[in-house]
Scaffold this active site. Structure first.
Site: not given
Length: 173
Positions: A8, A67, A139
């Protein structure tokens, strides 16, 4: 068996999550955050690159899932996010890892069942799916969710490919 590293990306905090997939079973290997406390962006990018490289060396993943960039309200933030994402991808490709990219909405849909899920819902489902004793940091949970998404999507693609092959061979009617 496969080991998947989920990332992420962020210019200040980059979450990572590592899981093992054996058939349909997922198990937790590790997670955390790469925190960049320096102010200048080039130094932060260097720390992200070094951190991701170290995680790859430690866990030896087979796949790298990250991502995709979403368009934020602040263009400067989106550009910094894109740069952080870029150095993470370079760290993976330098280790010859295949890179897979997933939209945040797709990750939430896969893990929670709702594309607009809240971070707390993602944390809860990651905890449940991986049988963790507590919710991971936000996160890190997002990174684990990205890795879980890769497992589910790659399984579905493999099943569809096998079905198509069997249809072509006349084994299914």
């Amino acid at each position: 068996m496969a080991i998947i590293l989920g990332i992420d990306p962020g210019s200040r905090v980059t979450g990572y999550g590592v899981i093992r997939q054996v058939g349909r079973q997922l198990s937790y290997l590790g997670s955390g955050c790469i925190r960049t406390k320096v102010d200048d962006l080039p130094s932060r990018l260097k720390l992200i690159y070094a951190g991701v490289t170290e995680i790859i060396t430690q866990f030896q993943p087979d796949y790298f899932a990250i991502e995709q960039v979403f368009m934020a309200k602040n263009a400067d933030s989106a550009l910094k996010l894109g740069q952080a994402r870029g150095v993470a991808i370079v760290a993976a490709t330098n280790q010859s890892l295949p890179v897979f990219e997933y939209a945040a909405r797709q990750v939430k849909q896969t893990v929670v069942g709702i594309g607009s899920a809240e971070k707390s819902q993602v944390q809860h489902m990651v905890r449940t799916l991986l049988k963790l004793p507590a919710n991971p940091q936000a996160d890190a949970a997002d990174a684990l969710a990205i890795a879980i998404t890769h497992c589910h999507i790659s399984q579905n693609v493999a099943q569809v490919s096998e079905t198509r092959l069997n249809l072509a061979r006349g084994r299914l009617r």
